[in-house]
Motif scaffolding. Structure first.
Motif, mmCIF file in Angstrom:
data_model
loop_
_atom_site.group_PDB
_atom_site.id
_atom_site.type_symbol
_atom_site.label_atom_id
_atom_site.label_comp_id
_atom_site.label_asym_id
_atom_site.label_seq_id
_atom_site.Cartn_x
_atom_site.Cartn_y
_atom_site.Cartn_z
ATOM 1 N N GLU A 187 0.838 -1.202 0.000
ATOM 2 C CA GLU A 187 0.000 0.000 0.000
ATOM 3 C C GLU A 187 0.869 1.248 0.000
ATOM 4 N N LYS A 188 0.537 2.198 -0.882
ATOM 5 C CA LYS A 188 1.259 3.467 -0.945
ATOM 6 C C LYS A 188 0.727 4.384 0.144
ATOM 7 N N LYS A 189 1.649 4.980 0.897
ATOM 8 C CA LYS A 189 1.269 5.898 1.961
ATOM 9 C C LYS A 189 2.000 7.211 1.768
ATOM 10 N N GLU A 190 1.554 8.232 2.439
ATOM 11 C CA GLU A 190 2.178 9.556 2.384
ATOM 12 C C GLU A 190 3.405 9.554 3.299
ATOM 13 N N THR A 191 4.498 8.991 2.829
ATOM 14 C CA THR A 191 5.727 8.928 3.608
ATOM 15 C C THR A 191 6.881 9.489 2.777
ATOM 16 N N LYS A 192 7.985 9.722 3.443
ATOM 17 C CA LYS A 192 9.158 10.272 2.773
ATOM 18 C C LYS A 192 9.701 9.327 1.708
ATOM 19 N N HIS A 193 9.712 8.029 1.988
ATOM 20 C CA HIS A 193 10.283 7.040 1.079
ATOM 21 C C HIS A 193 9.213 6.066 0.593
ATOM 22 N N ALA A 194 9.483 5.482 -0.560
ATOM 23 C CA ALA A 194 8.709 4.330 -0.997
ATOM 24 C C ALA A 194 9.288 3.125 -0.257
ATOM 25 N N TYR A 195 8.534 2.048 -0.182
ATOM 26 C CA TYR A 195 8.984 0.876 0.565
ATOM 27 C C TYR A 195 8.999 -0.355 -0.325
ATOM 28 N N LYS A 196 9.849 -1.302 0.066
ATOM 29 C CA LYS A 196 9.920 -2.592 -0.606
ATOM 30 C C LYS A 196 10.041 -3.671 0.458
ATOM 31 N N PRO A 230 12.625 0.952 3.694
ATOM 32 C CA PRO A 230 12.552 2.092 2.764
ATOM 33 C C PRO A 230 13.536 1.936 1.611
ATOM 34 N N ARG A 238 16.031 3.763 -0.550
ATOM 35 C CA ARG A 238 16.840 4.984 -0.472
ATOM 36 C C ARG A 238 17.839 4.983 -1.627
#
Length: 165
Positions: free
Chosen positions: A95-104, A139, A141
């Motif tokens: 799920e995409k969230k409003e965070t600084k980084h994308a996650y995997k 995250p 990076r």
């Protein structure tokens, strides 16, 4: 007995930090000048990280078997485990969230989860592997740059022959 002669060349090119990279290759100098070797090496980086995952996370640097046919069987089993892990990661919806980084999904944790799941003999239907994988996020990076290691570690294949029959 046939004998073969192999010739190699060492290609050296500067890096951004002022140090040099040396690569040993058997590619012909006329078709593959140093800049092209550098470009090819950079494009292979994804393959090199896959080899690292296979060697250390999937544990392909050590074999339990001694006979060549059993070692080959072990290699195929571990390649299959690697592919299953990658498929499970690629099919898990994050799920995409409003965070600084994308996650995997963290590959090491995913490999462990998949290994346990594949070893189960019963209750496989009651386990939601995708939900377990979603809990193992890290995250992404892309801006990070790590200094290159100055030493190389050479390892021999080790066999687990300490087990008595």
């Amino acid at each position: 007995m046939d004998t073969y002669e192999l010739s190699f060349r060492i290609v050296r090119f500067p890096l951004q930090d002022g140090s040099c990279e040396c690569i040993v290759t058997n590619l012909p100098r006329e078709e593959f000048p140093a800049e092209r070797i550098k470009q090819i090496y950079g494009s292979r980086w994804g393959i090199e990280t896959s080899f690292r995952k296979l060697k250390y996370t999937i544990r392909l640097s050590n074999f339990h078997a001694y006979k060549p046919e059993y070692i080959q069987q072990e290699i195929w089993a571990k390649l299959l485990a690697y592919n299953i892990t990658e498929i499970m990661i690629n099919h898990t919806v994050i799920e995409k969230k409003e965070t600084k980084h994308a996650y995997k999904i963290k590959f090491t944790a995913a490999a462990h989860i998949c290994r346990i799941f594949l070893r189960l003999t019963t209750e496989k239907d009651s386990i939601d592997v995708m939900s377990l994988l979603k809990k193992e996020l890290i995250p992404i990076r892309d801006e990070r740059q790590y200094p290159r290691l100055k030493t190389a570690h050479f390892r021999k294949t080790r066999y687990f022959i300490y087990r008595a029959a």
